[in-house]
Motif scaffolding. Structure first.
Motif, PDB file in Angstrom:
ATOM      1  N   SER A  44       0.822  -1.362  -0.203  1.00 26.34           N
ATOM      2  CA  SER A  44       0.037   0.205   0.077  1.00 26.34           C
ATOM      3  C   SER A  44       0.832   1.524   0.113  1.00 26.34           C
ATOM      4  N   LYS A  45       1.999   2.022   1.357  1.00 32.01           N
ATOM      5  CA  LYS A  45       2.556   2.251   0.937  1.00 32.01           C
ATOM      6  C   LYS A  45       3.594   2.146  -0.314  1.00 32.01           C
ATOM      7  N   ARG A  46       3.737   1.482  -0.786  1.00 39.75           N
ATOM      8  CA  ARG A  46       4.920   1.550  -1.769  1.00 39.75           C
ATOM      9  C   ARG A  46       4.119   2.295  -3.307  1.00 39.75           C
ATOM     10  N   TYR A  47       3.204   1.928  -3.464  1.00 40.43           N
ATOM     11  CA  TYR A  47       1.987   1.809  -4.423  1.00 40.43           C
ATOM     12  C   TYR A  47       1.596   3.200  -4.458  1.00 40.43           C
ATOM     13  N   SER A  48       1.298   3.918  -2.934  1.00 40.65           N
ATOM     14  CA  SER A  48       1.105   5.119  -2.710  1.00 40.65           C
ATOM     15  C   SER A  48       2.610   6.552  -3.452  1.00 40.65           C
ATOM     16  N   LEU A  49       3.452   5.779  -2.504  1.00 43.31           N
ATOM     17  CA  LEU A  49       4.878   6.342  -2.852  1.00 43.31           C
ATOM     18  C   LEU A  49       4.840   6.604  -5.078  1.00 43.31           C
ATOM     19  N   ILE A  50       4.263   5.249  -6.069  1.00 47.11           N
ATOM     20  CA  ILE A  50       4.557   5.212  -7.362  1.00 47.11           C
ATOM     21  C   ILE A  50       2.974   6.466  -8.064  1.00 47.11           C
ATOM     22  N   LYS A  51       2.335   6.339  -6.973  1.00 48.01           N
ATOM     23  CA  LYS A  51       0.874   6.916  -7.923  1.00 48.01           C
ATOM     24  C   LYS A  51       1.602   8.330  -7.823  1.00 48.01           C
ATOM     25  N   ALA A  52       1.993   8.806  -6.574  1.00 51.53           N
ATOM     26  CA  ALA A  52       2.828  10.155  -6.081  1.00 51.53           C
ATOM     27  C   ALA A  52       3.753  10.037  -7.616  1.00 51.53           C
ATOM     28  N   PHE A  53       4.200   9.948  -7.413  1.00 55.08           N
ATOM     29  CA  PHE A  53       5.055   9.951  -8.441  1.00 55.08           C
ATOM     30  C   PHE A  53       4.852   9.903  -9.530  1.00 55.08           C
ATOM     31  N   LEU A  72      13.433   8.669 -12.694  1.00 53.24           N
ATOM     32  CA  LEU A  72      12.871   7.472 -12.606  1.00 53.24           C
ATOM     33  C   LEU A  72      12.970   7.590 -10.542  1.00 53.24           C
ATOM     34  N   LEU A  73      12.409   6.546 -10.182  1.00 49.49           N
ATOM     35  CA  LEU A  73      11.662   6.625  -9.008  1.00 49.49           C
ATOM     36  C   LEU A  73      12.193   4.846  -8.588  1.00 49.49           C
ATOM     37  N   THR A  74      12.511   5.394  -7.066  1.00 54.20           N
ATOM     38  CA  THR A  74      13.747   4.632  -6.193  1.00 54.20           C
ATOM     39  C   THR A  74      12.870   3.702  -4.652  1.00 54.20           C
ATOM     40  N   ASP A  75      12.581   2.600  -4.914  1.00 56.62           N
ATOM     41  CA  ASP A  75      12.615   3.241  -2.676  1.00 56.62           C
ATOM     42  C   ASP A  75      13.652   2.708  -2.016  1.00 56.62           C
ATOM     43  N   LYS A  76      13.770   3.068  -0.730  1.00 57.87           N
ATOM     44  CA  LYS A  76      14.675   3.478   0.156  1.00 57.87           C
ATOM     45  C   LYS A  76      15.982   2.475  -0.499  1.00 57.87           C
ATOM     46  N   GLU A  77      15.157   1.114  -0.887  1.00 63.54           N
ATOM     47  CA  GLU A  77      16.564   0.419  -1.247  1.00 63.54           C
ATOM     48  C   GLU A  77      17.259   0.467  -2.479  1.00 63.54           C
ATOM     49  N   ASP A 144       8.605  10.653   4.276  1.00 64.25           N
ATOM     50  CA  ASP A 144       7.319  10.947   4.703  1.00 64.25           C
ATOM     51  C   ASP A 144       7.263  12.259   5.709  1.00 64.25           C
ATOM     52  N   LYS A 145       6.274  12.043   6.031  1.00 64.99           N
ATOM     53  CA  LYS A 145       5.583  13.245   7.056  1.00 64.99           C
ATOM     54  C   LYS A 145       6.278  13.251   8.642  1.00 64.99           C
ATOM     55  N   GLU A 146       7.211  11.471   8.767  1.00 62.03           N
ATOM     56  CA  GLU A 146       7.428  11.914  10.121  1.00 62.03           C
ATOM     57  C   GLU A 146       9.134  12.116  10.140  1.00 62.03           C
ATOM     58  N   GLY A 147       9.962  12.591   8.496  1.00 60.11           N
ATOM     59  CA  GLY A 147      10.872  12.139   8.087  1.00 60.11           C
ATOM     60  C   GLY A 147      11.834  11.741   7.985  1.00 60.11           C
ATOM     61  N   ASN A 148      10.566   9.351   7.850  1.00 63.20           N
ATOM     62  CA  ASN A 148      11.621   8.478   7.479  1.00 63.20           C
ATOM     63  C   ASN A 148      11.994   9.062   6.002  1.00 63.20           C
ATOM     64  N   GLU A 177       6.647  14.352  -2.421  1.00 66.87           N
ATOM     65  CA  GLU A 177       5.767  13.896  -0.958  1.00 66.87           C
ATOM     66  C   GLU A 177       4.618  14.404  -0.397  1.00 66.87           C
ATOM     67  N   ARG A 178       4.804  15.528  -0.875  1.00 70.34           N
ATOM     68  CA  ARG A 178       3.443  16.148  -0.494  1.00 70.34           C
ATOM     69  C   ARG A 178       2.250  15.139  -1.450  1.00 70.34           C
ATOM     70  N   ASN A 179       2.280  14.907  -2.815  1.00 71.11           N
ATOM     71  CA  ASN A 179       1.030  14.131  -3.164  1.00 71.11           C
ATOM     72  C   ASN A 179       1.218  12.856  -2.188  1.00 71.11           C
ATOM     73  N   TYR A 180       2.638  12.217  -2.172  1.00 71.62           N
ATOM     74  CA  TYR A 180       1.936  10.666  -1.183  1.00 71.62           C
ATOM     75  C   TYR A 180       1.324  11.012  -0.342  1.00 71.62           C
ATOM     76  N   GLN A 181       1.669  12.354   0.310  1.00 71.16           N
ATOM     77  CA  GLN A 181       1.309  12.373   1.791  1.00 71.16           C
ATOM     78  C   GLN A 181      -0.640  12.366   1.272  1.00 71.16           C
ATOM     79  N   GLU A 182      -1.035  12.409   0.085  1.00 72.26           N
ATOM     80  CA  GLU A 182      -2.331  12.279  -0.111  1.00 72.26           C
ATOM     81  C   GLU A 182      -3.094  11.885  -0.111  1.00 72.26           C
ATOM     82  N   PHE A 183      -2.066  10.782  -1.352  1.00 74.18           N
ATOM     83  CA  PHE A 183      -2.547   9.184  -1.029  1.00 74.18           C
ATOM     84  C   PHE A 183      -2.675   8.486  -0.405  1.00 74.18           C
ATOM     85  N   GLU A 184      -1.836   8.579   0.497  1.00 76.96           N
ATOM     86  CA  GLU A 184      -1.987   7.748   1.946  1.00 76.96           C
ATOM     87  C   GLU A 184      -2.672   8.035   3.337  1.00 76.96           C
TER      88      GLU A 184
END
Length: 252
Positions: A44-53, A72-77, A144-148, A177-184
């Motif tokens: 769910s969270k990764r999909y929100s990131l992809i949608k935000a991108f 391009l977009l990557t995850d934290k890994e 994310d909004k917590e700074g992670n 980040e803003r779009n990610y937060q909205e999707f989350e």
């Protein structure tokens, strides 16, 4: 914007990265491949990131199509989750599922941006792997909004680019980040049913579980069940944090 990492001002960081690559036995002629054991799980969270991108790049290209630029977009890994190419018919050598971690892809903008949590500029010749030496790259971390740290965004081109691209990457990362937060927020909200919202509102008013049960004509055990569900969905352990987070999400 914090510090901008580039060879001219942070030569030591680049040399340290090259040194780590040598110690690991990485060879510059190593070919980048999408590893079979790297599965892109669109949780769910990764999909929100992809949608935000996707939304962020679409909005950006509506203003300026950034011809000859690759996003391009990557995850934290450092796993590539999404690519946006200037033309759909381009057979680009970077693919979804490829890993840009330093341990696998050597020195590159994404690996350094993730490691240092800052914007990084890497020119063609500063990459460790030969395949990446075709590209000039600028990458920035996404939080994310917590700074992670949750990922990184990169803009690359085979052409030269000016320093204005650093500002573009910085603003793009913040917009993602803003779009990610909205999707989350939307994702979390969809998991709450009408009863959950009623219980949340009554809890915010200071009602006890017994008072809530009486008010909505429900058994005490059901109230406790829904509260456990609410706490889990919000990722909280106590009423105070639960109400705070629910208010932030406009649930109450």
């Amino acid at each position: 914007m914090d510090k901008i990492i580039k060879f001219e001002t942070h030569k030591g960081l680049f040399e340290q990265s090259w040194g780590r690559c040598l110690k690991r036995g990485l060879t510059p002629n190593k070919k980048l491949v999408a590893l079979n054991n790297v599965k892109i799980v669109e949780d769910s969270k990764r999909y929100s990131l992809i949608k935000a991108f996707r939304k962020s790049i679409k909005d950006l290209r509506d203003i300026n199509n950034f011809r000859n630029f690759i996003f391009l977009l990557t995850d934290k890994e450092g796993v590539i989750l999404e690519l946006d190419l200037p033309h759909a018919d381009i057979d680009f050598y970077l693919k979804k599922g490829m890993v840009l971690k330093e341990e696998i892809a050597g020195t590159n903008a994404v690996s350094l941006a993730i490691r240092e949590e800052n914007i990084v500029v890497v020119r063609k010749e500063q990459h460790y792997i030969e395949d990446l030496k075709r590209l000039n790259c600028t990458a920035g971390p996404i939080f994310d909004k917590e700074g992670n740290l949750i990922g990184a965004v990169d803009i690359s081109s085979e052409d030269e680019f000016n320093n204005d691209l650093v500002a573009v990457v910085f603003l793009l990362a913040r917009y993602i980040e803003r779009n990610y937060q909205e999707f989350e927020m939307e994702r979390i909200k969809r998991k709450f049913d009408e009863i959950d919202i009623k219980i949340l509102k009554l809890t915010a008013e200071g009602k006890t579980d017994k008072e809530i049960a009486k008010a909505i004509n429900m058994s005490l055990s059901n109230i406790k069940y829904h509260k456990r569900k609410i706490f889990k969905l919000l990722g909280t352990r106590n009423v105070k944090d639960c109400i705070y987070k629910a208010t932030k999400l406009d649930l109450i």
